[in-house]
Design a protein around this motif. Structure first.
Motif, PDB file in Angstrom:
ATOM      1  N   SER A 581       0.857  -1.186   0.000  1.00 58.46           N
ATOM      2  CA  SER A 581       0.000   0.000   0.000  1.00 58.46           C
ATOM      3  C   SER A 581       0.888   1.229   0.000  1.00 58.46           C
ATOM      4  CB  SER A 581      -0.930  -0.006   1.226  1.00 58.46           C
ATOM      5  OG  SER A 581      -0.175   0.131   2.420  1.00 58.46           O
ATOM      6  N   ASN A 582       0.275   2.397   0.053  1.00 58.92           N
ATOM      7  CA  ASN A 582       1.066   3.632   0.031  1.00 58.92           C
ATOM      8  C   ASN A 582       1.954   3.770   1.259  1.00 58.92           C
ATOM      9  OD1 ASN A 582      -0.024   4.405  -2.422  1.00 58.92           O
ATOM     10  ND2 ASN A 582      -1.736   5.522  -1.470  1.00 58.92           N
ATOM     11  N   ASP A 583       1.455   3.335   2.413  1.00 58.34           N
ATOM     12  CA  ASP A 583       2.205   3.530   3.659  1.00 58.34           C
ATOM     13  C   ASP A 583       2.922   2.278   4.146  1.00 58.34           C
ATOM     14  OD1 ASP A 583       1.469   6.175   3.823  1.00 58.34           O
ATOM     15  OD2 ASP A 583      -0.316   5.771   5.052  1.00 58.34           O
ATOM     16  N   PHE A 584       2.459   1.101   3.739  1.00 52.64           N
ATOM     17  CA  PHE A 584       3.007  -0.123   4.312  1.00 52.64           C
ATOM     18  C   PHE A 584       3.186  -1.183   3.236  1.00 52.64           C
ATOM     19  CE2 PHE A 584       2.494  -4.318   6.346  1.00 52.64           C
ATOM     20  CZ  PHE A 584       3.543  -4.249   7.262  1.00 52.64           C
ATOM     21  N   SER A 585       4.333  -1.896   3.310  1.00 55.22           N
ATOM     22  CA  SER A 585       4.557  -3.029   2.410  1.00 55.22           C
ATOM     23  C   SER A 585       5.307  -4.117   3.168  1.00 55.22           C
ATOM     24  CB  SER A 585       5.353  -2.601   1.176  1.00 55.22           C
ATOM     25  OG  SER A 585       6.666  -2.198   1.533  1.00 55.22           O
ATOM     26  N   ASP A 693       8.415   5.990   6.882  1.00 54.05           N
ATOM     27  CA  ASP A 693       9.854   6.245   6.802  1.00 54.05           C
ATOM     28  C   ASP A 693      10.675   5.213   7.563  1.00 54.05           C
ATOM     29  OD1 ASP A 693       9.582   8.678   5.290  1.00 54.05           O
ATOM     30  OD2 ASP A 693       8.761   9.567   7.117  1.00 54.05           O
ATOM     31  N   PHE A 694      10.031   4.164   8.033  1.00 51.18           N
ATOM     32  CA  PHE A 694      10.739   3.095   8.735  1.00 51.18           C
ATOM     33  C   PHE A 694      10.833   1.863   7.835  1.00 51.18           C
ATOM     34  CE2 PHE A 694       9.217   5.649  12.246  1.00 51.18           C
ATOM     35  CZ  PHE A 694      10.259   5.594  13.152  1.00 51.18           C
ATOM     36  N   SER A 695      11.945   1.158   7.924  1.00 41.79           N
ATOM     37  CA  SER A 695      12.069  -0.122   7.232  1.00 41.79           C
ATOM     38  C   SER A 695      12.781  -1.113   8.141  1.00 41.79           C
ATOM     39  CB  SER A 695      12.834   0.030   5.912  1.00 41.79           C
ATOM     40  OG  SER A 695      14.158   0.466   6.139  1.00 41.79           O
ATOM     41  N   LEU A 696      12.336  -2.355   8.078  1.00 41.46           N
ATOM     42  CA  LEU A 696      12.897  -3.428   8.889  1.00 41.46           C
ATOM     43  C   LEU A 696      13.086  -4.643   8.004  1.00 41.46           C
ATOM     44  CD1 LEU A 696      13.606  -4.785  11.664  1.00 41.46           C
ATOM     45  CD2 LEU A 696      11.181  -5.401  11.827  1.00 41.46           C
ATOM     46  N   THR A 794      16.008   0.700   9.762  1.00 39.31           N
ATOM     47  CA  THR A 794      16.395   1.987   9.192  1.00 39.31           C
ATOM     48  C   THR A 794      15.254   2.994   9.349  1.00 39.31           C
ATOM     49  OG1 THR A 794      17.832   0.932   7.572  1.00 39.31           O
ATOM     50  CG2 THR A 794      17.157   3.187   7.102  1.00 39.31           C
ATOM     51  N   TYR A 795      15.647   4.222   9.703  1.00 35.63           N
ATOM     52  CA  TYR A 795      14.691   5.330   9.737  1.00 35.63           C
ATOM     53  C   TYR A 795      15.235   6.442   8.854  1.00 35.63           C
ATOM     54  CZ  TYR A 795      12.100   9.433  11.255  1.00 35.63           C
ATOM     55  OH  TYR A 795      11.346  10.573  11.270  1.00 35.63           O
ATOM     56  N   SER A 796      14.416   6.888   7.898  1.00 37.34           N
ATOM     57  CA  SER A 796      14.783   7.979   6.998  1.00 37.34           C
ATOM     58  C   SER A 796      13.968   9.214   7.360  1.00 37.34           C
ATOM     59  CB  SER A 796      14.508   7.602   5.540  1.00 37.34           C
ATOM     60  OG  SER A 796      15.212   6.430   5.187  1.00 37.34           O
ATOM     61  N   LEU A 797      14.664  10.314   7.553  1.00 38.22           N
ATOM     62  CA  LEU A 797      13.936  11.540   7.866  1.00 38.22           C
ATOM     63  C   LEU A 797      12.961  11.867   6.736  1.00 38.22           C
ATOM     64  CD1 LEU A 797      16.605  13.910   9.440  1.00 38.22           C
ATOM     65  CD2 LEU A 797      14.949  12.443  10.579  1.00 38.22           C
ATOM     66  N   PRO A 798      11.757  12.294   7.064  1.00 38.15           N
ATOM     67  CA  PRO A 798      10.746  12.570   6.028  1.00 38.15           C
ATOM     68  C   PRO A 798      11.241  13.628   5.037  1.00 38.15           C
ATOM     69  CG  PRO A 798       9.758  12.558   8.215  1.00 38.15           C
ATOM     70  CD  PRO A 798      11.232  12.504   8.416  1.00 38.15           C
ATOM     71  N   ASP A 812      19.623   9.120   6.724  1.00 37.93           N
ATOM     72  CA  ASP A 812      19.139   7.807   7.148  1.00 37.93           C
ATOM     73  C   ASP A 812      19.900   7.348   8.381  1.00 37.93           C
ATOM     74  OD1 ASP A 812      17.526   7.762   4.872  1.00 37.93           O
ATOM     75  OD2 ASP A 812      19.069   6.766   3.680  1.00 37.93           O
ATOM     76  N   PHE A 813      19.177   6.734   9.319  1.00 41.42           N
ATOM     77  CA  PHE A 813      19.781   6.131  10.506  1.00 41.42           C
ATOM     78  C   PHE A 813      19.470   4.633  10.469  1.00 41.42           C
ATOM     79  CE2 PHE A 813      18.514  10.449  11.560  1.00 41.42           C
ATOM     80  CZ  PHE A 813      19.679  10.986  12.098  1.00 41.42           C
TER      81      PHE A 813
END
Length: 863
Positions: A581-585, A693-696, A794-798, A812-813
């Motif tokens: 989806s737009n916000d979650f995959s 903006d989060f990925s795991l 990972t967190y990417s600043l918006p 990115d962190f």
């Protein structure tokens, strides 16, 4: 790879670009922390200390009040006292008792605070797990790029430094690379590149059953009364070899180790260093003759020079020594390649290639070691040898190899759904006989995109069928054709010449590997689900190997074309996107592999070939056995009985036979197949999640089946290090107590009449749990595992926030962990992936290193 960890953590990236013709700059800086996974290191019993009590090695007849200790006048005072038997590298001694005062190993060190002091008989507070340290790796990199429409370049420099988890282990790597291209004309382009690397290593890890490997002691031979940090203090006081394993410290003050050095002395004095300088260069001209024809000429060089130094310090168990190994390698490749890509019509496309490759390699090395010790302690030079140097035939090597290759290929495509491909290559090698030095290997393949004809099934996004057949040739090792005399040391004034131990063979033919494959690729629902499945079969024939021959021939082995090996298997990869989806995959990737191999033929009438060239400790061998998988483990096994109480070969479901002495009856033969190094299957699952903006992402890696022989447990159980050797028995009493005091163990099994064993035996150092009373098969373990191999958050600043933070383009962190958790394994105290080598000798552990976990934090800044 050096320290069992990957160092790609802790990255800070800064990127700057200025204009079309400007300079691009990228800066990276990172840090990684590592530590051992304690589930892959021994857990020790803490109830008993030094000695082989029941074997009588510690029995002292001079009125000793405690059998199990020496009863000696330790310091020539006229009074005898209890002394720990430091010569006995085991922990099958007396039970710990804090009220019992004894002289321990450090009571004989004049610099020790415990010199001439008796101490309570207790377990060491710090086990060998304390020997390992926190590892640290740093990485710094800068890359400059630039150019315009006509020319471009890339210049990079990287410095990485790693401190391992073992004391005095370091690795420093400096790398410079430069690449450039220049458009001479519209049709002619020149490119060149050079990559230079200097690696400096210190304290690389010893491996296997070797005194340079501290784990040999930690896993196999040790006294549980020894405190590891006290050993560290003992070394750091005077940098001498103050060990727990004295030959006899009561012999008038002469302190000498008998088997084991102080591990801190090993790492800080008997260390290895190496330096390697390598450069790879290439230059090429590319001429685009027409829009469909291209000609490329290239020359490339792979070159390195390295020096290895090894030390055995004065005061070590081994003879003091200095060893130097120098190695130079040069390989030049000359390539000429003509390629074509032309549409013959609207329906047909033809791609072709024609080329040649000329390879010339030169391999030179010298090896020298001192003879008989060192004259001056601490001076590491070949000139410091006590005796003249001995030069063996393998100590000086000069190898030159030439291979000329000629190849061609054609690819024909029809309407984008049918592709036929054929290639052929002829090689001529200098290491093969002159009249049989040329070998040809072809390949043919076809692919059919059948989804082009499935318009009525829109849920099928793509479908392709692949077929492939290929042959690959290989030449012989250098110097395997003709026998050559070498010159050993002279006998007095007589000059001698001799032949090597391996008989060469002028009738060798090239090795060949033939393979065939069928594959199917499909995707569904707009690529939400896809898979790639492959079945393959490969057959390797005429493999060139040294096989054992009767020593009556004057040789130990002979080079022959020995054997045919077949591999069959399935490879499967599946990709699934359950949510998008737009916000979650959520994306899932699965891979699974199953391979079965079999030895179809060996040399002449041979039925077995040992893969390990030298005898392995523990009485086992790794083998290629006719009709069996490549890599069977062979050794002694249990004698079994069936339902009729008949003695039969080992088999699941049969009963282990117990002899009249209460112990297992073992086979006398050592060629029993007791294991197979090959897994039943292996696979992995990678999950990745993205929410705004989060990925795991995390990878679970797994292996099912395959076997590993543990020499560590083979010896360690015998020497009483592990908890299994000192638990409670069926009565709830300490099993190491005497039978008269309620101890002892009933070995599970059956007597010759088929009845369960009821005879209780002593649990002592005669080897109830170790190799003395158990066959090698008892120490073969299932090598299956399930591991959390990698995890990244990972967190990417918006982007909306980044837009207000000029000049940043992105921040990115990331938190990255590797080898974080062994979810399941069947091999105790070690990682089943750990092997004595990365070569053919798999499925064998000796002095195994613990797995290293790594954890790092990344920051990426884009400008």
């Amino acid at each position: 790879a050096l320290y069992g960890s990957r160092a790609a953590n802790g990255v800070v990236m800064i990127t700057s670009k200025k204009g079309k013709k400007g300079l691009g700059i990228t800066v990276n800086s990172g840090v990684t922390f590592s530590s051992i996974d304690k589930t892959t290191f021994p857990t020790y019993q803490q109830g008993y200390g030094a000695g082989y009590l029941q074997l009588g090695y510690s029995n002292v007849a001079d009125g000793s009040p405690n059998v199990g200790f020496w009863w000696k006048d330790a310091f020539a005072t006229g009074t005898k006292s209890l002394v720990v038997p430091t010569t006995e590298d085991a922990s099958y001694g007396l039970a710990f008792d804090p009220n019992l005062m004894v002289y321990q190993w450090n009571a004989f060190d004049p610099a020790s605070p415990y010199y001439k002091q008796m101490r309570p008989w207790v377990a060491g507070a710090n086990t060998p797990v304390k020997f390992y340290e926190m590892g640290l790796a740093t990485n710094n990199n800068i890359i400059l790029t630039g150019g315009d429409e006509k020319a471009g370049f890339k210049l990079g420099y990287t410095r990485s430094e790693e401190k391992g988890v073992l004391p005095n282990s370091k690795l420093l790597k400096n790398n410079v690379n430069l690449g450039a291209n220049y458009k001479v004309t519209e049709k002619l382009t020149a490119t060149a590149a050079v990559n230079m690397t200097k690696i400096e290593g210190r304290g690389r890890y010893g491996s296997g059953y070797n005194k340079a490997n501290v784990n040999q002691s930690f896993r196999q031979w040790y006294e549980m009364n020894v405190d590891m940090l006290e050993l560290k203090d003992a070394y750091e006081r005077n940098h001498q070899n103050i060990t727990w394993n004295w030959a006899d410290p009561t012999n008038g003050g002469v302190l000498k180790p008998i088997y084991m050095d102080n591990p801190y002395f090993v790492r800080n004095q008997n260390f290895q260093t190496d330096t390697r300088f390598r450069y790879l260069t290439n230059a090429s001209l590319n001429y685009k003759a027409t829009d469909w024809l291209n000609i490329m000429a290239r020359i490339s060089l792979d070159s390195y020079d390295e020096q290895h130094e090894e030390r055995v310090a004065v005061g070590s168990v081994g003879i003091p020594a200095y060893t130097q190994y120098n190695h130079t390698f040069r390989e030049i490749n000359y390539d000429l390649l003509i390629t074509a890509d032309k549409n013959l019509s609207d329906n047909f496309n033809l791609k072709g290639l024609l080329g040649t490759n000329l390879r010339r390699s030169n391999n030179n090395s010298t090896y020298a070691t001192t003879n008989g010790g060192l004259v001056v302690p601490g001076l590491y030079a070949l000139s410091n040898s006590v005796n003249p140097l001995n030069v063996l035939p393998t100590d000086e090597i000069v190898e030159k190899i030439a291979v000329d290759g000629y190849f061609a290929g054609l690819t024909l495509g029809y309407k984008g759904f049918l592709t036929l491909d054929a290639t052929g290559r002829v090689d001529r090698a200098s290491t093969l006989p002159v009249d049989n030095n040329t070998y040809f290997y072809p390949s043919v393949s076809a692919s059919f995109l059948f989804s082009k004809f499935l318009a009525g099934a829109p849920w099928i996004s793509m479908g392709k069928l692949r077929l492939n057949y290929a042959e690959v040739g290989n030449n012989a090792p250098w110097g395997s054709l003709q026998d050559v005399y070498f010159k050993p040391a002279s006998f007095g004034t007589a000059t001698l010449f001799s032949l090597p131990d391996i008989k060469n063979n002028p009738a060798l033919v090239p090795e060949q590997t033939k393979s065939k494959e069928i594959g199917l690729e499909m995707s569904f629902l707009r690529n939400r689900i896809s898979f790639d499945a492959t079945y393959y079969e490969t057959k390797s024939i005429d493999q060139i190997l040294p096989v054992a021959v009767s020593t009556a021939t004057g040789y130990n082995s002979k080079y022959v074309n020995a054997g045919t090996l077949r591999n069959r298997g399935i490879e499967l990869s599946v990709n699934i996107i359950p949510i998008r989806s737009n916000d979650f995959s959520w994306t899932v990737n699965l891979n699974w592999t199953r391979n079965r191999n079999q030895v179809l033929a060996l040399f002449e009438q041979s039925t077995n070939l040992q893969i390990n060239p030298l005898s392995l400790q523990g009485g086992v061998s790794i083998n290629a056995t006719l009709g069996k998988p490549y890599g069977t483990i062979q050794g002694k096994t249990w004698t079994m009985i069936n339902e009729k109480n008949e003695q039969v070969p080992w088999k699941e479901g049969n009963k282990k036979l117990i002899g009249a002495n209460g112990y297992y009856v073992m086979t006398t033969t050592t060629n029993n197949v007791i294991g197979n190094i090959n897994p039943d299957w292996s696979g992995g699952i990678y999950n990745s999640f993205k929410y705004k903006d989060f990925s795991l992402g995390f990878l679970v890696d797994m292996r099912q089946g395959g076997d590993v022989f543990s020499l560590d447990l083979y010896y360690g159980f015998d020497s009483g290090l592990y908890p299994e050797t000192a638990g409670l028995n069926d009565k709830g009493n300490p099993s190491r107590s005497s039978i008269a005091n309620g101890g002892g163990v009933i070995v599970p099994g059956f007597t010759a009449n088929g009845q369960p064993n009821t005879l209780r035996v002593e649990n002592n150092s005669s080897g109830l749990y170790g190799y003395s009373k158990n066959p090698q098969q008892n120490f073969v373990y299932d090598a299956s595992y399930v591991k959390l191999r990698e995890l990244t958050l990972t967190y990417s600043l918006p982007k909306s926030l980044i837009a207000k933070m000029a000049p940043f383009k992105g921040i990115d962190f990331s938190l990255i962990g590797r080898n974080l958790w062994i979810i399941n394994k069947n091999l105790p105290y070690a990682d089943p992936e750990e092997n004595i080598t990365s070569g053919n000798i798999q499925g064998y552990q000796s002095g195994a290193y613990p797995t290293t976990r790594t954890l790092g934090f990344n920051v990426k800044l884009n400008f």
